[in-house]
Design an enzyme around this catalytic site. Structure first.
Site, PDB file in Angstrom:
ATOM      1  CD  GLU A  88      -5.962   7.850   1.135  1.00 27.38           C
ATOM      2  OE1 GLU A  88      -6.844   8.325   0.403  1.00 27.38           O
ATOM      3  OE2 GLU A  88      -5.350   6.808   0.879  1.00 27.38           O
ATOM      4  CE  LYS A 218       7.404 -10.027  -4.299  1.00 33.53           C
ATOM      5  NZ  LYS A 218       8.710  -9.763  -3.711  1.00 33.53           N
ATOM      6  CG  ASP A 292       6.967  -8.920  -0.436  1.00 39.45           C
ATOM      7  OD1 ASP A 292       7.032  -7.684  -0.590  1.00 39.45           O
ATOM      8  OD2 ASP A 292       7.757  -9.713  -0.995  1.00 39.45           O
ATOM      9  CG  HIS A 383     -10.271  13.142   0.882  1.00 39.10           C
ATOM     10  ND1 HIS A 383     -11.243  12.362   0.326  1.00 39.10           N
ATOM     11  CD2 HIS A 383      -9.153  12.368   0.920  1.00 39.10           C
ATOM     12  CE1 HIS A 383     -10.759  11.178   0.024  1.00 39.10           C
ATOM     13  NE2 HIS A 383      -9.487  11.149   0.384  1.00 39.10           N
TER      14      HIS A 383
END
Length: 391
Positions: A88, A218, A292, A383
């Site tokens: 990004e 999770k 993770d 951006h």
């Protein structure tokens, strides 16, 4: 009906260069994709044994560095350069700007205030009376259960078993500290041993499931927002009004008013984080350091709190109640990921709290920059210049 051919595997060494090549050739024949980029790597395939199955190669992720970020924490102290892996555009530049603001204001203070990694078995009893007796037995035998659980691990320590009665069931949360590991596998093994001992030694008839889902592994949950999963970590800074105007293009009174409006919007939407974008920095840092990545689902939840001080300066804090990170184990020992941890002196034993404090400070820096960009009107233009919309 014909069955599609299986992916090639080797019972002798499934992590060799030849085996990875054979799988890529298999995929090329099936799909027509040459996989030349995926197959161009310097990593020894044997190093990923335990990290991945059916290895075919690597993805080269763009890696940038942000900073310096000045931190005056309990574990993290000094100026840090932060590796961020992302595709990004503007992200690294934005986080660097927030870090500059923090550093020019004397740095941010950080602290880990609680540790708790869980496995949450549910015990199934005959009726509510039996369940109540079991609840009392469980509490009375905590020290023996603790001894059994801790016999399976060098660094895991069981410090609490929460209980929640529902019908003829007792839902539990076995709470551990896990040293420098994230600890999900460690606590699973320890809790399984404890549950087997409970079944063998409890005078009552019972069954159990190792996960009753109140640990919400999770997944975000209100339970973990209050009770903590992983590390509860806080980062705070006082932004000087003159620094805000010079580097962010907004004054602190405007920042505070915008925070009130944003809090109302977050409340209305039922957001699990009321700041601008905690997940961006956490994900980029997790990918860079071999964490993770699924733990972003829990780690990015949190609370932003601010105050406009009497002298016109602005207190800004981020509290992340479920940061799950490790400085050894998992993917942290892979060469590139280890180097990224070493950049911050966060690889190995005794570094997990330091790493967690850095994570919170990075989130704070990103929120400062993005929140101000929206107000100053340069969110879209940035951006356009640096990001995905560039021509």
């Amino acid at each position: 009906m014909s069955r599609a051919p299986s992916i090639p595997r080797s019972s002798i060494n499934d992590y060799s260069l030849d085996q990875a090549t054979e799988r890529r050739e298999f995929l090329r024949a099936k799909t027509g994709v040459p996989l030349s980029a995926v197959g161009n790597y310097s990593l020894d395939p044997n190093l990923v044994n335990g990290n991945i199955e059916n290895f075919i190669g690597t993805l080269q992720m763009p890696l940038g560095v942000a900073g310096p970020l000045k931190i005056q924490g309990e574990a993290a102290q000094g100026d840090f350069y932060i590796p961020l892996a992302t595709t990004e555009g503007t992200l690294v530049a934005s986080y660097s700007r927030g870090m500059r603001v923090i550093s020019e204001c004397g740095g941010c203070k950080t602290a880990v205030t609680r540790h708790a990694m869980q496995r949450a078995p549910v015990f199934l009893l005959g009726d509510v009376h039996v369940a109540k007796r079991f609840s009392a037995w469980l509490a009375e035998n905590f020290q023996r259960i603790k001894s059994v659980a801790e016999s399976t691990t060098r660094s895991g320590k069981l410090f609490e078993v929460e209980q929640y009665a529902v019908g003829n069931m007792i839902y539990t949360r076995f709470n551990y500290t896990t040293g420098d590991a994230a600890g999900q596998n460690m606590t699973g093994k320890a809790t399984f041993a404890a549950c087997e001992w409970i079944v063998e030694n409890c005078p009552l008839s019972l069954k159990y499931l190792l996960s009753g889902s109140v640990d919400t592994d999770k997944k975000h949950s209100a339970m973990n927002l209050i009770r903590t999963r992983g590390k509860r970590v806080i980062a705070e800074v006082v932004i000087k009004n003159d620094v805000a105007k010079r580097l962010l293009g907004v004054d602190t009174a405007t920042l505070f008013r915008a925070r009130q409006i944003s809090n109302t919007g977050s409340f209305q939407a039922g957001s699990i984080y009321n700041g601008p974008h905690s997940a961006n920095g956490i994900a980029a840092l997790f990918i860079a350091t071999g964490q993770d990545e699924a733990n972003v689902a829990e780690s990015h939840a949190g609370i932003t709190h601010s105050q406009l001080l009497d002298n016109g300066d602005y207190y800004w804090s981020v509290t992340l109640p479920a940061v799950i990170c490790g400085t050894y184990g998992g993917g942290t020992a892979l060469p590139g990921q280890r180097e990224c941890l070493e950049i911050m002196d966060c690889y190995g034993a005794g570094k997990a709290d330091k790493f967690a404090e850095i994570i919170a400070a990075v989130v704070l820096a990103g929120d400062i920059s993005l929140g101000s960009a929206v107000l100053a009107g340069d969110w879209v233009s940035s951006h356009e210049q640096y990001g995905r919309n560039r021509k």
